[in-house]
Design a protein around this motif. Structure first.
Motif, PDB file in Angstrom:
ATOM      1  N   ALA A   1       0.846  -1.197   0.000  1.00 36.80           N
ATOM      2  CA  ALA A   1       0.000   0.000   0.000  1.00 36.80           C
ATOM      3  C   ALA A   1       0.879   1.244   0.000  1.00 36.80           C
ATOM      4  O   ALA A   1       2.089   1.169   0.253  1.00 36.80           O
ATOM      5  CB  ALA A   1      -0.919  -0.004   1.221  1.00 36.80           C
ATOM      6  N   GLU A   2       0.234   2.398  -0.297  1.00 40.95           N
ATOM      7  CA  GLU A   2       0.964   3.658  -0.200  1.00 40.95           C
ATOM      8  C   GLU A   2       1.509   3.817   1.210  1.00 40.95           C
ATOM      9  O   GLU A   2       0.782   3.699   2.189  1.00 40.95           O
ATOM     10  CB  GLU A   2       0.051   4.839  -0.534  1.00 40.95           C
ATOM     11  N   ASP A   3       2.794   4.082   1.298  1.00 40.57           N
ATOM     12  CA  ASP A   3       3.470   4.191   2.587  1.00 40.57           C
ATOM     13  C   ASP A   3       3.551   5.661   2.985  1.00 40.57           C
ATOM     14  O   ASP A   3       4.057   6.483   2.209  1.00 40.57           O
ATOM     15  CB  ASP A   3       4.866   3.585   2.478  1.00 40.57           C
ATOM     16  N   PRO A   4       3.079   6.029   4.184  1.00 40.31           N
ATOM     17  CA  PRO A   4       3.120   7.438   4.588  1.00 40.31           C
ATOM     18  C   PRO A   4       4.526   8.015   4.577  1.00 40.31           C
ATOM     19  O   PRO A   4       4.716   9.198   4.256  1.00 40.31           O
ATOM     20  CB  PRO A   4       2.543   7.419   6.015  1.00 40.31           C
ATOM     21  N   ARG A   5       5.525   7.200   4.907  1.00 40.77           N
ATOM     22  CA  ARG A   5       6.905   7.701   4.904  1.00 40.77           C
ATOM     23  C   ARG A   5       7.346   8.042   3.478  1.00 40.77           C
ATOM     24  O   ARG A   5       7.994   9.077   3.247  1.00 40.77           O
ATOM     25  CB  ARG A   5       7.845   6.653   5.498  1.00 40.77           C
TER      26      ARG A   5
ATOM     27  N   MET B   1       5.179   4.677  -6.978  1.00 40.01           N
ATOM     28  CA  MET B   1       6.501   4.394  -6.413  1.00 40.01           C
ATOM     29  C   MET B   1       6.517   4.514  -4.893  1.00 40.01           C
ATOM     30  O   MET B   1       7.496   4.129  -4.246  1.00 40.01           O
ATOM     31  CB  MET B   1       7.549   5.319  -7.037  1.00 40.01           C
ATOM     32  N   ALA B   2       5.457   5.061  -4.304  1.00 37.28           N
ATOM     33  CA  ALA B   2       5.334   5.149  -2.850  1.00 37.28           C
ATOM     34  C   ALA B   2       4.687   3.905  -2.253  1.00 37.28           C
ATOM     35  O   ALA B   2       4.512   3.813  -1.039  1.00 37.28           O
ATOM     36  CB  ALA B   2       4.534   6.394  -2.457  1.00 37.28           C
ATOM     37  N   ARG B   3       4.300   2.942  -3.090  1.00 36.91           N
ATOM     38  CA  ARG B   3       3.720   1.693  -2.597  1.00 36.91           C
ATOM     39  C   ARG B   3       4.831   0.791  -2.077  1.00 36.91           C
ATOM     40  O   ARG B   3       5.774   0.471  -2.796  1.00 36.91           O
ATOM     41  CB  ARG B   3       2.939   0.991  -3.718  1.00 36.91           C
TER      42      ARG B   3
ATOM     43  N   ALA C   1      12.317   8.644  -4.912  1.00 32.36           N
ATOM     44  CA  ALA C   1      11.588   7.375  -4.855  1.00 32.36           C
ATOM     45  C   ALA C   1      12.418   6.339  -4.106  1.00 32.36           C
ATOM     46  O   ALA C   1      13.506   5.966  -4.561  1.00 32.36           O
ATOM     47  CB  ALA C   1      11.277   6.886  -6.264  1.00 32.36           C
ATOM     48  N   PRO C   2      11.941   5.841  -2.972  1.00 36.67           N
ATOM     49  CA  PRO C   2      12.786   4.986  -2.138  1.00 36.67           C
ATOM     50  C   PRO C   2      12.822   3.544  -2.611  1.00 36.67           C
ATOM     51  O   PRO C   2      11.927   3.054  -3.306  1.00 36.67           O
ATOM     52  CB  PRO C   2      12.101   5.073  -0.771  1.00 36.67           C
ATOM     53  N   GLY C   3      13.890   2.855  -2.233  1.00 34.77           N
ATOM     54  CA  GLY C   3      13.904   1.404  -2.246  1.00 34.77           C
ATOM     55  C   GLY C   3      13.445   0.944  -0.875  1.00 34.77           C
ATOM     56  O   GLY C   3      12.951   1.735  -0.066  1.00 34.77           O
ATOM     57  N   TYR C   4      13.604  -0.339  -0.596  1.00 37.02           N
ATOM     58  CA  TYR C   4      13.202  -0.814   0.724  1.00 37.02           C
ATOM     59  C   TYR C   4      13.848  -2.156   1.018  1.00 37.02           C
ATOM     60  O   TYR C   4      14.371  -2.841   0.117  1.00 37.02           O
ATOM     61  CB  TYR C   4      11.676  -0.922   0.825  1.00 37.02           C
TER      62      TYR C   4
END
Length: 258
Positions: free
Chosen positions: A100-104, A125-127, A142-145
């Protein structure tokens, strides 16, 4: 069980390259060498590289197989804004967690582009899969994780590199591997027999031979790798003795460049 859990001081990793453009030959992957060198310097042994297309089922299968075998799995590609960027959905399926869309991640875009609504592409890209830690991307935002032992990064080389810089300090490290490179001015076939004997005598030193071709003739680079300095030095000494006995001219490339 990952290889690093077997009592060895070696921390292992694998790389999953995701992208139809790699398999079709339209794009040459520029990330493998950078990742391999960065991991090597960190004392993490890259044991496998696999390439899969942008197909969810194939990504899920590969991620699940690799994350059980290796301490870390790195992925590159497939986390952009377009319909064929399916890596994140595949990671969610592999771990059986919602995406899901991540608030961070949304906050990163809101702060980077103040006063602008977050576009559909950036929202995509925020998912982020539930439970993942973000990996910073100071270039485009746009983050990785990282989810458990799987690190998901962009395929664009410069962005992947800054993501590696952010994630490496968080990882378990093994003993850095030392490398010695010996140039032998003789064909590989002339060196092969002695190297096989040397390898059997030094099982904890990885010994490889790589032919080279020059206008003046052919030769062989012998590369010795080990996390144990004294062991590699002992193997190098025996290699020199072998080359002298066989009257094969040779040079220590590391001494030449030091």
């Amino acid at each position: 069980m990952a290889e690093s859990d077997t009592g060895s001081d070696i921390v292992t990793a694998a790389l999953l390259v995701i992208g139809e453009e790699i398999l079709s030959g339209r794009t040459q992957d520029a990330n493998i060498v950078h990742i391999a060198k960065a991991l090597d310097q960190a004392g993490i042994a890259l044991r496998e590289v696999r390439v899969v297309p942008d197909i969810e089922d194939e990504i899920v299968e590969a991620v699940n197989a690799m994350r059980r075998r290796f301490r870390y799995v790195f992925t590159t590609g497939g986390i952009g804004p377009t319909h064929d960027d399916v890596t994140t959905d595949a990671i969610g399926r592999a771990f059986d967690v919602p995406v899901a869309e991540d608030p961070r991640a949304m906050r990163v875009f809101e702060e980077r582009y103040p006063g602008e609504p977050v576009s559909p592409g950036r929202r995509r890209m925020a998912r982020i899969p539930e439970g993942a830690e973000l990996v910073a991307n100071p270039i485009s935002g746009a983050p990785g994780y990282m989810l458990e032992n799987v690190i998901v990064m962009a395929g664009i080389p410069r962005i992947m590199q800054v993501m590696m810089e952010d994630v490496l300090p968080r990882l378990e490290k093994g003993r850095p591997v030392s490398t010695r490179t010996i140039r032998v001015d003789a064909p590989e076939g002339h060196v092969a027999g002695g190297l096989a004997t040397l390898q059997a005598q030094h099982p904890k030193v990885q010994i490889g031979s790589y032919p080279f071709f020059e206008e003046t003739g052919v030769g062989t680079y012998v590369v010795l790798r080990s996390a144990d300095g004294p062991l590699i030095e002992a193997a190098v000494s025996e290699l020199f003795a072998l080359l002298i006995r066989e009257d094969m001219p040779h040079n220590d490339e590391d001494e030449e460049t030091s």
